[in-house]
Scaffold this active site. Structure first.
Site, short mmCIF file in Angstrom:
data_model
loop_
_atom_site.label_atom_id
_atom_site.label_comp_id
_atom_site.label_asym_id
_atom_site.label_seq_id
_atom_site.Cartn_x
_atom_site.Cartn_y
_atom_site.Cartn_z
N HIS A 132 0.83 -1.20 0.00
CA HIS A 132 0.00 0.00 0.00
C HIS A 132 0.87 1.26 0.00
O HIS A 132 0.46 2.30 -0.51
CB HIS A 132 -0.91 0.04 1.24
N ASP A 216 -4.54 -6.62 -7.40
CA ASP A 216 -4.83 -5.86 -6.20
C ASP A 216 -5.04 -4.42 -6.67
O ASP A 216 -4.86 -4.10 -7.85
CB ASP A 216 -3.67 -5.97 -5.21
#
Length: 302
Positions: A132, A216
């Site tokens: 992230h 993702d």
């Protein structure tokens, strides 16, 4: 969710996948749903039936909210104590145990007609960086991956899991292709999400996965900070990805036009021969096949 489906269908589109991350434990999205144990807690009970029951319960709650796709179970093998993002999201540091519990969780979901997604291929359990916020690198060889991280994905493929999510992780001992980072000009290795070696050669051809592969989120810093939006789309599709998850920032209504531009860029790349139309057709076929299998294409809204 019903309004989204109605709008799409009335506009001539196919009914939507509507997905969420309802892993349970510390990663969940239904704030009014049943508070279920984490993956690691389920495995600690010693009874895989508990994973099956959990999958069944949360699938019924997802269905009640109009959600037909869950980005779970987590197939990562939690082998790195310094891992900042997986931890209790993983069932175990033992590959066989991860495969066993994930199979039951996915089975409970699928029998309740919610699509299960195994993640994060080829394994996020041995990273020390959160994708992230950065671009992780794992220096394992393919042989080392086959002994640990790939075990649950191979088993899930054999068990018929219908969707797998890729991870934004560099594997320089496996994928040697590089890209000049738009952030700082350094050469970075193509992460598994953008790697034909990882997605097509290994996941598809060697592990035998026949279902839908999704990325993702492409808004995670690992991708967004290092790859141009257009290049990440081209690389992912050419790698063998079927669904591009969160490719543009849609948190503000004023930027929704960027999604139209994104789609137009992909169409242009197809017309220019940078992406094969056969690759697009193959992905669409997989997506529609999965929607038909779960009755999504037959659902009437109103």
């Amino acid at each position: 969710t019903q309004s989204m489906q109605n709008s799409t269908i009335s506009g001539g589109g196919a009914p939507l996948f509507i997905g969420t991350d309802q892993e349970c434990g510390n990663v969940y999205r239904l704030l009014s749903g049943t508070d279920m144990p984490s993956s690691m807690a389920l495995a600690a009970t010693g009874d895989p039936q508990n994973a099956y029951t959990t999958g069944t319960i949360i699938s019924k709650e997802l269905q009640a909210a109009g959600i037909n796709l869950n980005y779970a179970p987590d197939l990562d093998v939690n082998v790195n104590p310094a891992n900042p993002v997986i931890g209790i999201r993983s069932y175990s540091d033992d590959p066989a145990s991860v495969a066993q519990y994930a199979k039951q969780f996915a089975l409970g979901m699928q029998e309740s007609n919610v699509i299960a997604t195994g993640k994060h291929f080829p394994g996020h359990g041995d990273t020390a960086v959160d994708s992230h916020t950065g671009l992780p690198q794992v220096n394992k060889t393919k042989a080392e991956l086959e002994k640990t991280d790939l075990v649950p994905f191979k088993q899930a493929s054999e068990d018929g899991i219908e969707m797998i999510m890729s991870a934004h992780i560099q594997y320089p001992n496996i994928e040697t292709g590089t890209y000049t980072s738009i952030k700082d000009g350094r050469e970075v290795y193509l992460p598994s999400t953008l790697s034909h070696v990882m997605i097509t050669d290994i996941l598809r051809n060697e592990l035998g996965f026949k279902g839908v592969v999704t990325t993702d989120s492409l808004q995670m810093d690992a991708i967004k900070d290092n790859f141009s939006t257009k290049d990440s789309a081209k690389l992912a599709i050419n790698a063998g990805i079927d669904c591009l998850l969160m490719p543009v920032d849609l948190t503000d209504a004023s930027v929704t036009a960027s999604l139209d531009s994104y789609i137009q860029d992909i169409e242009t790349m197809v017309n220019d021969g940078e992406i094969s139309i056969d690759t697009i057709n193959d992905a669409v076929t997989k997506i529609l096949t999965l929607k038909y299998a779960h009755g999504i294409m037959d659902t009437q809204y109103g």
